[in-house]
Design a protein around this motif. Structure first.
Motif, PDB file in Angstrom:
ATOM      1  N   ARG A 565      37.080  34.575  41.827  1.00 48.57           N
ATOM      2  CA  ARG A 565      37.729  35.801  42.308  1.00 48.57           C
ATOM      3  C   ARG A 565      39.099  35.990  41.649  1.00 48.57           C
ATOM      4  NH1 ARG A 565      41.386  36.253  46.206  1.00 48.57           N
ATOM      5  NH2 ARG A 565      40.929  34.165  47.029  1.00 48.57           N
ATOM      6  N   ILE A 566      39.878  34.893  41.557  1.00 47.82           N
ATOM      7  CA  ILE A 566      41.201  34.962  40.914  1.00 47.82           C
ATOM      8  C   ILE A 566      41.051  35.367  39.455  1.00 47.82           C
ATOM      9  CG2 ILE A 566      43.183  33.590  40.133  1.00 47.82           C
ATOM     10  CD1 ILE A 566      43.388  34.157  43.038  1.00 47.82           C
ATOM     11  N   ARG A 567      40.083  34.762  38.754  1.00 45.23           N
ATOM     12  CA  ARG A 567      39.915  35.051  37.327  1.00 45.23           C
ATOM     13  C   ARG A 567      39.450  36.491  37.095  1.00 45.23           C
ATOM     14  NH1 ARG A 567      37.275  29.215  35.445  1.00 45.23           N
ATOM     15  NH2 ARG A 567      39.241  28.040  35.617  1.00 45.23           N
ATOM     16  N   GLN A 568      38.623  36.989  37.986  1.00 43.22           N
ATOM     17  CA  GLN A 568      38.185  38.385  37.872  1.00 43.22           C
ATOM     18  C   GLN A 568      39.355  39.348  38.086  1.00 43.22           C
ATOM     19  OE1 GLN A 568      34.969  38.803  40.669  1.00 43.22           O
ATOM     20  NE2 GLN A 568      33.541  37.582  39.434  1.00 43.22           N
ATOM     21  N   THR A 569      40.214  39.004  39.059  1.00 43.68           N
ATOM     22  CA  THR A 569      41.401  39.834  39.314  1.00 43.68           C
ATOM     23  C   THR A 569      42.314  39.846  38.092  1.00 43.68           C
ATOM     24  OG1 THR A 569      41.308  39.311  41.680  1.00 43.68           O
ATOM     25  CG2 THR A 569      43.393  40.182  40.820  1.00 43.68           C
ATOM     26  N   MET A 570      42.524  38.677  37.508  1.00 41.34           N
ATOM     27  CA  MET A 570      43.372  38.592  36.309  1.00 41.34           C
ATOM     28  C   MET A 570      42.793  39.424  35.174  1.00 41.34           C
ATOM     29  SD  MET A 570      44.376  34.527  36.290  1.00 41.34           S
ATOM     30  CE  MET A 570      45.396  34.639  34.822  1.00 41.34           C
ATOM     31  N   LYS A 571      41.476  39.373  35.011  1.00 40.39           N
ATOM     32  CA  LYS A 571      40.828  40.139  33.947  1.00 40.39           C
ATOM     33  C   LYS A 571      40.955  41.636  34.199  1.00 40.39           C
ATOM     34  CE  LYS A 571      36.465  40.483  31.409  1.00 40.39           C
ATOM     35  NZ  LYS A 571      35.063  39.970  31.289  1.00 40.39           N
ATOM     36  N   ARG A 572      40.819  42.031  35.481  1.00 35.76           N
ATOM     37  CA  ARG A 572      40.870  43.454  35.825  1.00 35.76           C
ATOM     38  C   ARG A 572      42.242  44.064  35.578  1.00 35.76           C
ATOM     39  NH1 ARG A 572      42.431  45.393  40.554  1.00 35.76           N
ATOM     40  NH2 ARG A 572      42.077  43.390  41.587  1.00 35.76           N
ATOM     41  N   ILE A 573      43.302  43.293  35.894  1.00 34.11           N
ATOM     42  CA  ILE A 573      44.659  43.849  35.744  1.00 34.11           C
ATOM     43  C   ILE A 573      45.280  43.497  34.383  1.00 34.11           C
ATOM     44  CG2 ILE A 573      45.046  43.781  38.237  1.00 34.11           C
ATOM     45  CD1 ILE A 573      46.772  41.313  37.844  1.00 34.11           C
ATOM     46  N   GLY A 574      44.540  42.771  33.571  1.00 34.82           N
ATOM     47  CA  GLY A 574      45.021  42.474  32.217  1.00 34.82           C
ATOM     48  C   GLY A 574      46.019  41.343  32.134  1.00 34.82           C
ATOM     49  N   THR A 575      45.998  40.431  33.106  1.00 30.94           N
ATOM     50  CA  THR A 575      46.910  39.292  33.071  1.00 30.94           C
ATOM     51  C   THR A 575      46.231  38.121  32.364  1.00 30.94           C
ATOM     52  OG1 THR A 575      47.989  39.940  35.126  1.00 30.94           O
ATOM     53  CG2 THR A 575      48.215  37.649  34.478  1.00 30.94           C
ATOM     54  N   VAL A 576      46.893  37.545  31.390  1.00 31.14           N
ATOM     55  CA  VAL A 576      46.317  36.482  30.576  1.00 31.14           C
ATOM     56  C   VAL A 576      47.020  35.167  30.877  1.00 31.14           C
ATOM     57  CG1 VAL A 576      45.843  35.691  28.229  1.00 31.14           C
ATOM     58  CG2 VAL A 576      45.782  38.137  28.761  1.00 31.14           C
ATOM     59  N   LYS A 577      46.231  34.125  31.066  1.00 29.18           N
ATOM     60  CA  LYS A 577      46.787  32.792  31.296  1.00 29.18           C
ATOM     61  C   LYS A 577      47.426  32.275  30.020  1.00 29.18           C
ATOM     62  CE  LYS A 577      45.392  28.026  32.306  1.00 29.18           C
ATOM     63  NZ  LYS A 577      45.839  27.473  31.024  1.00 29.18           N
ATOM     64  N   GLN A 578      48.651  31.746  30.158  1.00 26.56           N
ATOM     65  CA  GLN A 578      49.324  31.162  29.001  1.00 26.56           C
ATOM     66  C   GLN A 578      48.614  29.869  28.621  1.00 26.56           C
ATOM     67  OE1 GLN A 578      53.343  29.930  29.737  1.00 26.56           O
ATOM     68  NE2 GLN A 578      53.860  29.783  27.577  1.00 26.56           N
ATOM     69  N   PRO A 579      48.139  29.762  27.384  1.00 25.60           N
ATOM     70  CA  PRO A 579      47.413  28.541  27.013  1.00 25.60           C
ATOM     71  C   PRO A 579      48.341  27.340  26.923  1.00 25.60           C
ATOM     72  CG  PRO A 579      47.765  29.934  25.085  1.00 25.60           C
ATOM     73  CD  PRO A 579      48.254  30.718  26.262  1.00 25.60           C
ATOM     74  N   GLY A 580      47.830  26.183  27.296  1.00 30.05           N
ATOM     75  CA  GLY A 580      48.610  24.960  27.170  1.00 30.05           C
ATOM     76  C   GLY A 580      48.800  24.615  25.699  1.00 30.05           C
ATOM     77  N   ARG A 581      50.023  24.331  25.326  1.00 30.87           N
ATOM     78  CA  ARG A 581      50.327  24.059  23.921  1.00 30.87           C
ATOM     79  C   ARG A 581      51.305  22.894  23.844  1.00 30.87           C
ATOM     80  NH1 ARG A 581      54.155  25.859  20.034  1.00 30.87           N
ATOM     81  NH2 ARG A 581      55.259  27.006  21.668  1.00 30.87           N
TER      82      ARG A 581
END
Length: 713
Positions: A565-581
């Motif tokens: 559900r969290i990941r779908q919400t992020m995708k819907r509003i265009g929020t991208v997880k910062q990749p670990g680097r």
């Protein structure tokens, strides 16, 4: 005027009264005319000293051999006023005021030049009481006498005394008006400076330049440029220094158009060869992010002056051209231009921004050769460089070498110790700071609270936070509340942390709620985490950090439906997880890695070393903690994903590239996961090397199977 002087004399006593002085008795006993007549009679045959003695004395004074000059002077039967004045001037320049006064007292005749010299000498040596006494006893004063005494008062911030003397002056020339305007600016009396300038009967270019410079230095750059325009409109021709001040004001405002126009006038008037002009132009273009123009201004004339080179060096750093900045320093040294404190400070700051500790060490070595490593500005930059790049012990060594430490020095080492989890060191430095007479400021308390947070010192943290709230001179800021909430959360006091948030005198910001949410993750309190996340999304609906933290908590608890559900919400509003680097600096070059990254040129060797480590870890009993595999996949795939985290790839690169036995320093943009933390402790034991990991929270020093954080981070 007499009442003012009596009050002044009764209020200050800067030095003991000169013993055996006959200044007053001599003046009251003999009139100036009689004295001068007697002196003429005595010296009419030998008005000037013999040429040989005079040249010897002059040569000694020129080479700062004052005592040798005095020996020759004492052998002369009738030294004249000229030579006596030179001797007194040398004494004053070397802050040997008592000897200058003694010689002054012995002079049978004193002209007005000598009186003015001694008044100025008293002011420069800090004995204003004697300076005023001489001023009062002068048989005749000129405008220079009055101006010299006024400048003495202004130098030591005695504005009211200077104002009274200024009002009593029988005649005021433009120089004394300029001195008063400059004195007002120097003592922060900006509005008075403006009013006095407007009241000036006559103004010259120095008057206008003083206004432009003074206003700019007090954050009124727009007004400074307005005065520059008025000056030009009145027909006063600017000097090179006037243009330098105006261009500096343009730099502070970022006014590219005005500064470019000033540059054009500079070229027309032929001022481009002036050192101050060039330095100001370089700073101006650098502040306006015009680095090409910055270099062009530098190349208009090759200056051997260190100020011009330092301006270019600093300008490169201000525009994130850090490698170029270090290159400028190298060119300076190669061309024989000796860097100053500002040069080294800027170059060290650029090294710090690049996390190039090896380059920083080279710059440190050059500073040592010039004896500048003990300078407070260079030393402060060294402390920041080493602590930010993982070498806290070298930071402490650099701190100890600073001779005259300031509050920035103490704050830098306290904050640096806190970042490395050395809480006890931070508190020890704070104790030394207090004994040295320094009062803590808001940055000091931030460092202390952070040190308590990273070291699990709950009661110490409460003590410092209470001291801060009781302080009448330091304002408690949101970052202080965030630190205290972090301390409470790490200690498991989640309810107390939430209560503190609700009772804050100001509205909590994003960092406050994120600190609470992060603390909830450490103690798996999903209910409180959801309340914190709700407040975060009200402030910032696109906060990727909050979505990721909440998603990770759901994943650790096996609540995969909530994760989806969290990941779908992020995708819907265009929020991208910062990749670990993770990244590592080797021979001045950055090597960056993402999780499961296979793009590095040494990819095969890196993964070969990774497989070798995997077998060694299993032999030491290592079992991956799959709670930190935040994807709903099979257990074998979870273990593979954990094993290819970015910091492990960076460590493997260092193992195949860096010198055997050297410390491995890895930087990471996110918090190190618990499984990596456990694995790296064992890796450090296996490879017998210290491994330093800086994540988003702090530095971890892994050695012999242990971490400096004590598994508390």
């Amino acid at each position: 005027m007499l009442g003012f002087r009596a009050m002044f004399k009764s209020c200050i006593s800067l030095q003991k009264t000169l013993t055996n002085s006959s200044i007053t008795s001599f003046i009251t006993r003999t009139s100036p005319s009689k004295c001068f007549a007697g002196f003429q009679e005595t010296t009419k045959i030998c008005r000037r000293p013999p040429g040989t003695s005079a040249s010897v004395i002059t040569n000694h004074l020129k080479n700062q051999r004052v005592d040798e000059a005095r020996e020759v002077f004492n052998q002369m039967p009738y030294p004249d006023v000229y030579l006596s004045t030179k001797m007194m001037s040398s004494y004053v320049e070397n802050f040997r005021l008592d000897e200058a006064l003694e010689l002054f007292d012995e002079m049978p005749v004193k002209d007005i030049v000598v009186w003015n010299l001694m008044i100025k000498g008293c002011a420069n040596c800090g004995n204003l009481e004697m300076g005023l006494r001489l001023f009062d006893e002068m048989p005749e004063k000129n405008v220079i006498s009055w101006t010299t005494m006024i400048n003495g008062f202004l130098k030591y911030g005695m504005i009211e005394e200077a104002k009274v003397l200024f009002q009593d002056m029988p005649v005021r020339d433009v120089a004394v008006w300029n001195a008063m305007v400059h004195g007002f600016f120097a003592n922060g009396r900006v509005e008075e400076a403006i009013r006095l300038f407007e009241a000036m009967p006559d103004k010259n270019v120095i008057s206008w330049t003083t206004m432009i410079s003074g206003l700019d230095q007090h954050g009124k750059s727009d007004q400074a440029l307005s005065f520059f325009e008025k000056m030009v409109a009145t027909g006063v021709k600017p000097t090179s220094y006037t243009f330098s001040c105006a261009i500096t004001a343009c730099a502070n405002m970022g006014d590219l158009w005005f500064g470019s126009q000033a540059h054009g006038h500079v070229l027309k008037l032929g001022y481009v060869s002036d050192t101050y002009i060039t330095a100001s132009l370089i700073t101006f273009y650098a502040n306006c992010k015009q680095i090409e123009q910055c270099v062009k201004a530098f190349n208009e004339k090759l200056h051997p002056d260190v100020a011009v080179w330092t301006s270019l060096l600093t300008g490169c750093g201000a525009n994130a051209k850090h490698e170029d900045a270090v290159g400028v320093l190298r060119d300076m040294i190669r061309l024989g231009i000796v860097p100053n404190q500002s040069s080294f400070t800027s170059a060290l700051n650029s090294s710090c921004e690049m996390e190039a500790v090896d380059w920083g060490k080279g710059i440190h070595s050059a500073a040592v050769k010039l004896g500048l490593e003990t300078d407070v500005f260079v030393g402060n930059s060294l402390v920041v460089l080493y602590t930010k790049c993982g070498n806290v012990r070298d930071g402490i060594t650099a701190f100890k070498e600073i001779i005259d430490k300031n509050i920035v020095s103490w704050n830098s080492i306290i904050v640096g110790s806190a970042q490395h989890g050395c809480g006890e060191w931070a508190l020890a430095f704070f104790s030394q700071m207090a004994k040295a007479g320094f009062r803590p400021d808001e940055i000091t308390f931030t460092g202390l609270l952070n040190s308590c947070s990273h070291s699990g010192m709950l009661q110490k943290g409460r003590h410092f936070f209470d001291c801060l709230r009781r302080s009448t001179t330091i304002q408690v800021k949101l970052e202080h509340y965030a630190c205290m909430i972090d301390i409470l959360c790490r200690s498991g006091k989640l309810d107390e942390a939430e209560d503190l948030v609700n009772k804050m005198p100001t509205e909590p910001n994003l960092s406050i709620w994120l600190a609470l949410l992060s603390g909830c993750r450490a103690h798996s309190n999903i209910e409180l985490a959801e309340r914190a996340a709700k407040n975060i999304f009200n402030l910032d609906p696109h906060s990727s950090a909050a979505y990721v933290l909440l998603s990770n908590m759901y994943a650790s608890a096996g609540r995969w439906a909530d994760v989806a559900r969290i990941r779908q919400t992020m995708k819907r509003i265009g929020t991208v997880k910062q990749p670990g680097r993770s990244w590592i600096t080797h021979k001045g070059m950055h090597h960056s890695f993402l999780s499961s990254d296979k793009s590095h040129p040494l990819n095969d060797e890196i993964y070969k070393k990774l497989d070798w480590l995997r077998e060694k870890l299993k032999a030491h009993g290592y079992i991956s903690d799959q709670r930190f595999a935040l994807h709903d996949v099979e257990d074998e795939q979870k273990e593979s994903l954990l094993w290819q985290h970015s910091e492990r790839l960076a460590i493997c690169f260092a193992l195949i590239s860096a010198a055997e036995g050297s410390t491995i320093i890895v930087m990471k943009n996110l918090r190190t996961c618990g499984d990596c933390h456990s694995a790296i402790k064992l890796i450090a034991r296996i490879v017998q090397r210290e491994i330093v990991i800086r994540d988003s929270s702090r530095f971890h020093h892994f050695r012999d199977g242990f971490c400096s954080c004590g598994d508390y981070w």
